[in-house]
Write an enzyme that holds these catalytic residues in place. Structure first.
Site, mmCIF file in Angstrom:
data_model
loop_
_atom_site.group_PDB
_atom_site.id
_atom_site.type_symbol
_atom_site.label_atom_id
_atom_site.label_comp_id
_atom_site.label_asym_id
_atom_site.label_seq_id
_atom_site.Cartn_x
_atom_site.Cartn_y
_atom_site.Cartn_z
ATOM 1 N N HIS A 185 46.366 -14.700 -32.706
ATOM 2 C CA HIS A 185 44.961 -15.131 -32.610
ATOM 3 C C HIS A 185 44.745 -15.820 -31.267
ATOM 4 C CE1 HIS A 185 41.126 -16.758 -33.544
ATOM 5 N NE2 HIS A 185 41.476 -17.818 -34.228
ATOM 6 N N ASP A 224 43.527 -23.190 -29.976
ATOM 7 C CA ASP A 224 44.457 -24.060 -30.716
ATOM 8 C C ASP A 224 45.789 -23.351 -30.950
ATOM 9 O OD1 ASP A 224 42.780 -22.458 -32.318
ATOM 10 O OD2 ASP A 224 43.062 -23.694 -34.099
ATOM 11 N N HIS A 240 35.894 -28.937 -33.599
ATOM 12 C CA HIS A 240 34.604 -28.296 -33.312
ATOM 13 C C HIS A 240 33.571 -28.447 -34.442
ATOM 14 C CE1 HIS A 240 36.124 -24.736 -35.389
ATOM 15 N NE2 HIS A 240 36.866 -24.308 -34.399
ATOM 16 N N ASP A 269 45.202 -18.215 -39.100
ATOM 17 C CA ASP A 269 44.231 -19.154 -39.682
ATOM 18 C C ASP A 269 44.070 -19.015 -41.207
ATOM 19 O OD1 ASP A 269 43.463 -20.672 -37.490
ATOM 20 O OD2 ASP A 269 41.792 -19.368 -36.954
ATOM 21 N N GLU A 297 42.221 -17.855 -30.308
ATOM 22 C CA GLU A 297 41.580 -19.173 -30.223
ATOM 23 C C GLU A 297 42.578 -20.182 -29.657
ATOM 24 O OE1 GLU A 297 39.406 -20.511 -33.709
ATOM 25 O OE2 GLU A 297 38.287 -21.955 -32.489
ATOM 26 N N HIS A 350 47.831 -23.635 -39.652
ATOM 27 C CA HIS A 350 47.476 -25.048 -39.776
ATOM 28 C C HIS A 350 47.988 -25.570 -41.113
ATOM 29 C CE1 HIS A 350 44.673 -24.991 -36.378
ATOM 30 N NE2 HIS A 350 44.128 -23.895 -36.871
ATOM 31 N N TYR A 380 38.822 -26.293 -45.791
ATOM 32 C CA TYR A 380 39.112 -25.364 -44.685
ATOM 33 C C TYR A 380 38.426 -24.020 -44.935
ATOM 34 C CZ TYR A 380 42.144 -22.820 -41.391
ATOM 35 O OH TYR A 380 42.632 -22.048 -40.372
ATOM 36 N N HIS A 387 40.387 -15.114 -38.028
ATOM 37 C CA HIS A 387 39.124 -15.772 -37.932
ATOM 38 C C HIS A 387 38.227 -15.234 -36.796
ATOM 39 C CE1 HIS A 387 37.538 -19.797 -36.081
ATOM 40 N NE2 HIS A 387 36.659 -19.404 -36.936
#
Ligand code: FEO
Length: 397
Positions: free
Chosen positions: A78, A82, A24, A163, A80, A223, A190, A144
């Site tokens: 989370h 991903d 993104h 995150d 999101e 990640h 990041y 996040h």
């Protein structure tokens, strides 16, 4: 598939996205990973999942360790996608596990996936016993997203903060001590591109976690690589970045139409270097905005140069300022320069844009019409020197 055991009975079962190059709007030149963790105990737990196209890869890793239907609990730290977009497939494949999440997590999952799930909502400090171990939850709104939370396993001193503390690196290695110092560069990129606007919340959250007195000897982010050698180091580095710690370094970020703003940029750079300042020249169409933001993390000063186009700044500068303003970098001083043909306007528009957002902008400006002559180049060198002295003085205040 290789089996990666972090702690006795706790496994990494995520997926590696070797080919993603744009996350993104963030350039991920080394790809990324989506980390999921499997905990075997009286109740078996999957902490987070992976991006939906990687569901089979995660399931393959789980299947090497246990039959997936034996998972009792899925923790969603989370919403999101991903991390959560495999949850519907997980729920389908393993039956109807308990889905543990924050209150906003439940709302987010319902809105995303529009299917019933066996939710259990948890709050900060709440613990669930899974046998020999317990899972302790810490809500971390905006780290996040508003739904974000951390999962902590006290018996293993393991923090799974989703995150936070991540890096976008696809690697055959799973631990930070296996790849060397380069990991810090990716952690910096990041932080700068994802977490920088949340710096005040990070400081509060670190303080809160410290006050809870929870010992941490491993951090498994969602990640990249797992911090096992010295997790305190990345926590301290986050504190430093969140406080705006920077060094005496100046970036010259510019674009150019016919080479005039570039000539000024190079002269300004010369002045900075002659004054003993660490400096870097970054052309906007040769450097991805997310790489420039990473460089900004440790720079005290930023000089922005733009030619005038249609009485305003060049579009690439508009793009960069829009992106940068959203990240709210703290403690920087900006200087402005540019070239023009007749009416000018680029520098004025850049100033307006920065001052509206309360950035510190040096009152002095540098402009040149058409092609800078030797006198104007001399002035640009002097402009660079003066800016370097300003940055040095402010660093000592
Ligand atoms: Fe890696 Fe906010 O998702």
């Amino acid at each position: 598939m290789e089996i990666v055991e972090l702690k006795r009975g706790i496994y990494w079962v995520g997926a590696i996205d070797w080919n993603i190059r744009d996350f993104h709007g963030y350039s991920t030149s080394m790809g990324t990973t989506y980390n999921a963790y499997l905990i075997l105990d009286e109740k078996n737990v999957l902490v987070d999942t992976v991006k939906a196209p990687f569901f089979s890869e995660m399931l393959g890793r789980i299947s090497e360790i246990i039959e997936p239907s034996k998972i009792d609990i899925v923790v969603s730290n989370h919403v999101e996608m991903d991390h959560s977009s495999s949850i519907p497939q997980v729920v389908e494949r393993i039956g109807n596990p308990l889905v543990v999440t924050s209150e906003r997590g439940q709302k987010g999952l319902e809105k995303h996936y529009k299917r019933p799930m066996n939710f259990k909502v948890v709050k900060t400090g709440e613990a669930i016993s899974i046998g020999r171990r317990s899972l302790v939850f810490v809500e971390a709104p905006m780290l996040h997203w508003p739904d974000s939370m951390f999962t902590y396993i006290p018996e293993d001193r393991l923090l799974l903060p989703n995150d936070a503390f991540g890096q976008h690196i696809a690697s055959s290695y799973r631990f930070e001590d296996e790849v060397g110092e380069n990991v810090m560069k990716h952690a910096a990129k990041y932080f700068a591109n994802i977490l920088w606007p949340l710096a005040p919340l990070i400081l509060k959250k670190v303080d809160e976690v410290m006050k809870m007195g929870i010992p941490i000897d491993m951090i498994g982010p969602s990640h990249g690589l797992i911090w096992r050698k010295d997790p305190a180091r990345i926590i301290q580095t986050y504190v430093d970045w969140s406080r705006g710690k920077a060094k005496q370094k100046v970036l010259v970020v510019y674009d150019t139409m016919w080479g005039s703003t570039e000539a000024l940029a190079k002269a300004v750079l010369k002045g900075l270097i002659e004054e003993g300042m660490e400096a870097k020249l970054l052309h906007l169409r040769s450097n991805h905005r997310s790489d420039i933001i990473e460089e900004m993390l440790e720079a005290r000063g930023v000089l922005l140069g733009s030619p005038t186009l249609n009485n305003g700044m060049f579009p690439t500068m508009g793009d960069f300022l829009t992106y940068m303003k959203g990240l709210r970098p703290k403690g920087k001083v900006f200087g402005l320069f540019g070239s023009y043909g007749w009416g000018g306007g680029a520098v004025k528009e850049m100033r307006k844009s920065l001052e509206q957002e309360k950035f510190e902008v040096w009152e002095k400006e540098l402009t040149a019409q058409y092609i800078p002559d030797p006198e104007e180049i001399k002035k640009a060198i002097e402009f660079g020197k003066e800016f370097a002295r300003k940055v040095k003085n402010e660093s000592h205040e």
